[in-house]
Every structure is written in C-alpha cells, then in structure tokens.
Motif scaffolding. Structure first.
Motif, PDB file in Angstrom:
ATOM      1  N   ALA A  10       0.856  -1.183   0.000  1.00  0.00           N
ATOM      2  CA  ALA A  10       0.000   0.000   0.000  1.00  0.00           C
ATOM      3  C   ALA A  10       0.891   1.232   0.000  1.00  0.00           C
ATOM      4  N   GLY A  11       0.746   2.047  -1.020  1.00  0.00           N
ATOM      5  CA  GLY A  11       1.509   3.283  -1.080  1.00  0.00           C
ATOM      6  C   GLY A  11       1.011   4.260  -0.037  1.00  0.00           C
ATOM      7  N   ASP A  12       1.877   5.156   0.385  1.00  0.00           N
ATOM      8  CA  ASP A  12       1.510   6.116   1.415  1.00  0.00           C
ATOM      9  C   ASP A  12       0.539   7.184   0.899  1.00  0.00           C
ATOM     10  N   ILE A  13       0.410   7.307  -0.420  1.00  0.00           N
ATOM     11  CA  ILE A  13      -0.499   8.299  -0.993  1.00  0.00           C
ATOM     12  C   ILE A  13      -1.676   7.627  -1.690  1.00  0.00           C
ATOM     13  N   ASP A  14      -1.383   6.632  -2.517  1.00  0.00           N
ATOM     14  CA  ASP A  14      -2.391   6.057  -3.405  1.00  0.00           C
ATOM     15  C   ASP A  14      -3.042   4.771  -2.913  1.00  0.00           C
ATOM     16  N   GLY A  15      -2.687   4.260  -1.770  1.00  0.00           N
ATOM     17  CA  GLY A  15      -3.229   2.981  -1.320  1.00  0.00           C
ATOM     18  C   GLY A  15      -2.524   1.834  -2.017  1.00  0.00           C
ATOM     19  N   PRO A  16      -3.223   0.710  -2.251  1.00  0.00           N
ATOM     20  CA  PRO A  16      -2.571  -0.470  -2.846  1.00  0.00           C
ATOM     21  C   PRO A  16      -1.950  -0.149  -4.208  1.00  0.00           C
ATOM     22  N   ILE A  17      -0.700  -0.585  -4.386  1.00  0.00           N
ATOM     23  CA  ILE A  17       0.021  -0.335  -5.643  1.00  0.00           C
ATOM     24  C   ILE A  17       0.762  -1.587  -6.067  1.00  0.00           C
ATOM     25  N   GLY A  18       1.017  -1.687  -7.365  1.00  0.00           N
ATOM     26  CA  GLY A  18       1.787  -2.811  -7.902  1.00  0.00           C
ATOM     27  C   GLY A  18       3.271  -2.483  -7.858  1.00  0.00           C
ATOM     28  N   ASP A  19       3.833  -2.114  -9.028  1.00  0.00           N
ATOM     29  CA  ASP A  19       5.248  -1.747  -9.080  1.00  0.00           C
ATOM     30  C   ASP A  19       5.430  -0.450  -8.300  1.00  0.00           C
ATOM     31  N   HIS A  20       6.368  -0.465  -7.389  1.00  0.00           N
ATOM     32  CA  HIS A  20       6.547   0.683  -6.504  1.00  0.00           C
ATOM     33  C   HIS A  20       8.008   0.837  -6.133  1.00  0.00           C
ATOM     34  N   GLU A  21       8.295   1.890  -5.443  1.00  0.00           N
ATOM     35  CA  GLU A  21       9.621   2.096  -4.878  1.00  0.00           C
ATOM     36  C   GLU A  21       9.495   2.908  -3.598  1.00  0.00           C
ATOM     37  N   VAL A  23      10.943   6.042  -1.825  1.00  0.00           N
ATOM     38  CA  VAL A  23      11.653   7.282  -2.129  1.00  0.00           C
ATOM     39  C   VAL A  23      12.176   7.848  -0.822  1.00  0.00           C
ATOM     40  N   ARG A  24      13.474   8.103  -0.764  1.00  0.00           N
ATOM     41  CA  ARG A  24      14.104   8.710   0.415  1.00  0.00           C
ATOM     42  C   ARG A  24      14.565  10.106   0.042  1.00  0.00           C
ATOM     43  N   PHE A  25      14.413  11.045   0.978  1.00  0.00           N
ATOM     44  CA  PHE A  25      14.895  12.397   0.750  1.00  0.00           C
ATOM     45  C   PHE A  25      15.231  13.035   2.084  1.00  0.00           C
ATOM     46  N   VAL A  26      16.051  14.073   2.021  1.00  0.00           N
ATOM     47  CA  VAL A  26      16.470  14.783   3.228  1.00  0.00           C
ATOM     48  C   VAL A  26      16.157  16.259   3.044  1.00  0.00           C
ATOM     49  N   VAL A  27      15.495  16.844   4.030  1.00  0.00           N
ATOM     50  CA  VAL A  27      15.230  18.275   4.051  1.00  0.00           C
ATOM     51  C   VAL A  27      15.526  18.761   5.465  1.00  0.00           C
ATOM     52  N   ASP A  28      16.340  19.811   5.562  1.00  0.00           N
ATOM     53  CA  ASP A  28      16.701  20.383   6.861  1.00  0.00           C
ATOM     54  C   ASP A  28      17.240  19.326   7.823  1.00  0.00           C
ATOM     55  N   ASP A  29      18.152  18.490   7.342  1.00  0.00           N
ATOM     56  CA  ASP A  29      18.803  17.441   8.139  1.00  0.00           C
ATOM     57  C   ASP A  29      17.836  16.386   8.656  1.00  0.00           C
ATOM     58  N   GLU A  30      16.652  16.300   8.087  1.00  0.00           N
ATOM     59  CA  GLU A  30      15.691  15.280   8.496  1.00  0.00           C
ATOM     60  C   GLU A  30      15.484  14.324   7.320  1.00  0.00           C
ATOM     61  N   THR A  31      15.841  13.061   7.523  1.00  0.00           N
ATOM     62  CA  THR A  31      15.692  12.049   6.481  1.00  0.00           C
ATOM     63  C   THR A  31      14.288  11.471   6.527  1.00  0.00           C
ATOM     64  N   ASN A  32      13.656  11.395   5.364  1.00  0.00           N
ATOM     65  CA  ASN A  32      12.282  10.899   5.254  1.00  0.00           C
ATOM     66  C   ASN A  32      12.212   9.871   4.136  1.00  0.00           C
ATOM     67  N   GLU A  33      11.174   9.051   4.163  1.00  0.00           N
ATOM     68  CA  GLU A  33      10.937   8.133   3.064  1.00  0.00           C
ATOM     69  C   GLU A  33       9.447   7.830   2.967  1.00  0.00           C
ATOM     70  N   PHE A  34       9.029   7.432   1.771  1.00  0.00           N
ATOM     71  CA  PHE A  34       7.655   7.004   1.573  1.00  0.00           C
ATOM     72  C   PHE A  34       7.617   5.994   0.436  1.00  0.00           C
ATOM     73  N   ASP A  35       6.593   5.129   0.441  1.00  0.00           N
ATOM     74  CA  ASP A  35       6.381   4.149  -0.613  1.00  0.00           C
ATOM     75  C   ASP A  35       5.369   4.725  -1.587  1.00  0.00           C
ATOM     76  N   ILE A  36       5.671   4.569  -2.872  1.00  0.00           N
ATOM     77  CA  ILE A  36       4.838   5.216  -3.886  1.00  0.00           C
ATOM     78  C   ILE A  36       4.958   4.454  -5.204  1.00  0.00           C
ATOM     79  N   SER A  37       3.967   4.600  -6.062  1.00  0.00           N
ATOM     80  CA  SER A  37       4.019   3.958  -7.379  1.00  0.00           C
ATOM     81  C   SER A  37       5.161   4.561  -8.186  1.00  0.00           C
ATOM     82  N   LEU A  38       5.641   3.809  -9.178  1.00  0.00           N
ATOM     83  CA  LEU A  38       6.745   4.294 -10.012  1.00  0.00           C
ATOM     84  C   LEU A  38       6.367   5.594 -10.723  1.00  0.00           C
TER      85      LEU A  38
END
Length: 112
Positions: A10-21, A23-38
């Motif tokens: 389940a993607g963090d935005i779109d709900g259930p997803i097939g091919d996904h990844e 995504v990690r990013f850093v803003v203001d020294d804070e590392t974040n990630e979320f699962d999302i469709s390609l």
C-alpha cells in the motif's frame, strides 16, 4: 497442504500499488521516506527538478568511529544505535550533535 500468500503493498499516498519504490529524501537534516508507485515517484522528482538543478552536493559526514565522544563517553556506534532507536519510536533527534540525556535514558531503560 500448501498455502499461498499474496503480499500487497500500500503506497503512502495512493493505497494499494503494484510496481513501486521507496523514495528517500532529506530536508533540513531530516531524512524521510515514503512508498509510492513508479509513476508518482517520477512525478515527485519532476516537481523537485528545478531545485535539484541548482543544488550542489553536500559534504558527507565521516563514517562513525569507535572513539568515545567527549560529551558522554559513548562510542559513535552506540550514539547511532540510540538515534536509530529514537527515530523508530517517534522521537525527534538530529543526525549529528549531542543526544539529549532524556533520550539516552529512555534508550537505556528500553534495553533492560
């Protein structure tokens, strides 16, 4: 008897997803990630493109060493374990710098 299991991501935005990844990013020294469709991951990158184009590489902090820190006598490995524990338990702790004594005490208590 054989059992079949189906893993549905389940993607963090779109709900259930097939091919996904993830995504990690850093803003203001804070590392974040979320699962999302390609497709949505590509959209995210396109939105950041103009900022990425003007960005410069950041200096990377050296790898932790086993030398005790001056402040608490903890090794870098222990400090990283404390930070990781804190992030996993919802506490906000910076990637670098002193770790608040309250967080260290909570970490130590959780290890018993």
């Amino acid at each position: 008897m054989a059992e079949n299991f189906i893993l549905q991501v389940a993607g963090d935005i779109d709900g259930p997803i097939g091919d996904h990844e993830t995504v990690r990013f850093v803003v203001d020294d804070e590392t974040n990630e979320f699962d999302i469709s390609l497709e949505r991951a590509d959209e995210f990158r396109r939105l950041l493109e103009s900022f990425i184009d003007i960005a410069r590489p950041a200096e990377v902090a050296p790898a932790p060493t086993e030398r005790p820190s001056v402040e608490h006598g903890h090794t870098a490995t222990r400090n990283w374990a404390i930070r990781t524990w804190a992030w996993e338990h919802g506490y906000r702790v910076a990637d670098r710098g002193p770790i608040p004594g309250e967080i260290v005490a909570l970490y130590d208590a959780a290890q018993v």
